[in-house]
Design a protein around this motif. Structure first.
Motif, PDB file in Angstrom:
ATOM      1  N   ILE A 127       0.833  -1.204   0.000  1.00 57.28           N
ATOM      2  CA  ILE A 127       0.000   0.000   0.000  1.00 57.28           C
ATOM      3  C   ILE A 127       0.867   1.253   0.000  1.00 57.28           C
ATOM      4  CG2 ILE A 127      -1.575   1.375   1.437  1.00 57.28           C
ATOM      5  CD1 ILE A 127      -2.856  -1.317   2.278  1.00 57.28           C
ATOM      6  N   LEU A 128       1.886   1.283   0.836  1.00 60.49           N
ATOM      7  CA  LEU A 128       2.710   2.480   0.955  1.00 60.49           C
ATOM      8  C   LEU A 128       3.628   2.701  -0.241  1.00 60.49           C
ATOM      9  CD1 LEU A 128       3.669   2.536   4.728  1.00 60.49           C
ATOM     10  CD2 LEU A 128       2.067   3.989   3.517  1.00 60.49           C
ATOM     11  N   THR A 129       4.124   1.634  -0.840  1.00 66.14           N
ATOM     12  CA  THR A 129       5.029   1.818  -1.977  1.00 66.14           C
ATOM     13  C   THR A 129       4.284   2.151  -3.252  1.00 66.14           C
ATOM     14  OG1 THR A 129       5.072  -0.555  -2.387  1.00 66.14           O
ATOM     15  CG2 THR A 129       6.863   0.364  -1.060  1.00 66.14           C
ATOM     16  N   ASN A 130       3.006   1.835  -3.316  1.00 67.25           N
ATOM     17  CA  ASN A 130       2.196   2.123  -4.501  1.00 67.25           C
ATOM     18  C   ASN A 130       1.065   3.072  -4.150  1.00 67.25           C
ATOM     19  OD1 ASN A 130       3.596   0.234  -6.229  1.00 67.25           O
ATOM     20  ND2 ASN A 130       2.607  -1.362  -5.007  1.00 67.25           N
ATOM     21  N   GLU A 131       1.385   4.114  -3.407  1.00 65.46           N
ATOM     22  CA  GLU A 131       0.341   4.994  -2.881  1.00 65.46           C
ATOM     23  C   GLU A 131      -0.459   5.697  -3.973  1.00 65.46           C
ATOM     24  OE1 GLU A 131       3.021   8.871  -1.777  1.00 65.46           O
ATOM     25  OE2 GLU A 131       2.898   7.228  -0.361  1.00 65.46           O
ATOM     26  N   GLU A 132       0.168   6.040  -5.101  1.00 66.62           N
ATOM     27  CA  GLU A 132      -0.578   6.700  -6.178  1.00 66.62           C
ATOM     28  C   GLU A 132      -1.646   5.764  -6.741  1.00 66.62           C
ATOM     29  OE1 GLU A 132       2.858   6.202  -6.714  1.00 66.62           O
ATOM     30  OE2 GLU A 132       3.468   8.042  -5.720  1.00 66.62           O
ATOM     31  N   LEU A 133      -1.260   4.507  -6.943  1.00 67.12           N
ATOM     32  CA  LEU A 133      -2.215   3.528  -7.467  1.00 67.12           C
ATOM     33  C   LEU A 133      -3.313   3.225  -6.452  1.00 67.12           C
ATOM     34  CD1 LEU A 133       0.236   1.042  -9.179  1.00 67.12           C
ATOM     35  CD2 LEU A 133      -1.173   2.782 -10.262  1.00 67.12           C
ATOM     36  N   THR A 134      -2.936   3.169  -5.189  1.00 68.13           N
ATOM     37  CA  THR A 134      -3.919   2.895  -4.139  1.00 68.13           C
ATOM     38  C   THR A 134      -4.975   3.991  -4.087  1.00 68.13           C
ATOM     39  OG1 THR A 134      -2.215   1.763  -2.847  1.00 68.13           O
ATOM     40  CG2 THR A 134      -4.206   2.422  -1.688  1.00 68.13           C
ATOM     41  N   VAL A 135      -4.549   5.237  -4.167  1.00 66.79           N
ATOM     42  CA  VAL A 135      -5.487   6.364  -4.132  1.00 66.79           C
ATOM     43  C   VAL A 135      -6.403   6.325  -5.352  1.00 66.79           C
ATOM     44  CG1 VAL A 135      -5.683   8.876  -4.236  1.00 66.79           C
ATOM     45  CG2 VAL A 135      -4.047   7.818  -2.689  1.00 66.79           C
ATOM     46  N   GLN A 136      -5.839   6.068  -6.531  1.00 63.93           N
ATOM     47  CA  GLN A 136      -6.660   5.994  -7.747  1.00 63.93           C
ATOM     48  C   GLN A 136      -7.675   4.848  -7.654  1.00 63.93           C
ATOM     49  OE1 GLN A 136      -4.005   5.687 -11.027  1.00 63.93           O
ATOM     50  NE2 GLN A 136      -3.364   7.816 -10.904  1.00 63.93           N
TER      51      GLN A 136
END
Length: 69
Positions: free
Chosen positions: A35-44
């Motif tokens: 979750i933290l390393t892919n935060e942009e994707l998680t938010v999208q």
């Protein structure tokens, strides 16, 4: 200092995942790291999911800076 804040955030999220999802410690840490390393994707992804796949303007998505605190 920034590294300590990142580790604190990682541990907080992993404890929450472990408690809510009844996962082992290692699986919860892996999920929190993803979750933290892919935060942009998680938010999208969360934005699309919460808005039922309706298209949103880019400036609206950029306002959801959940992990940039």
């Amino acid at each position: 200092m920034a590294n300590t804040i990142q580790l604190s955030r990682l541990m907080r999220i992993s404890w929450d995942i472990q408690k809510r999802k009844q996962k082992t410690r290692s699986k919860a840490l892996t999920a929190a790291w993803a979750i933290l390393t892919n935060e942009e994707l998680t938010v999208q992804y969360l934005t699309r999911k919460l808005n039922k796949n309706k298209a949103l303007p880019h400036h609206v998505e950029s306002q959801f800076g959940l992990f940039n605190q």
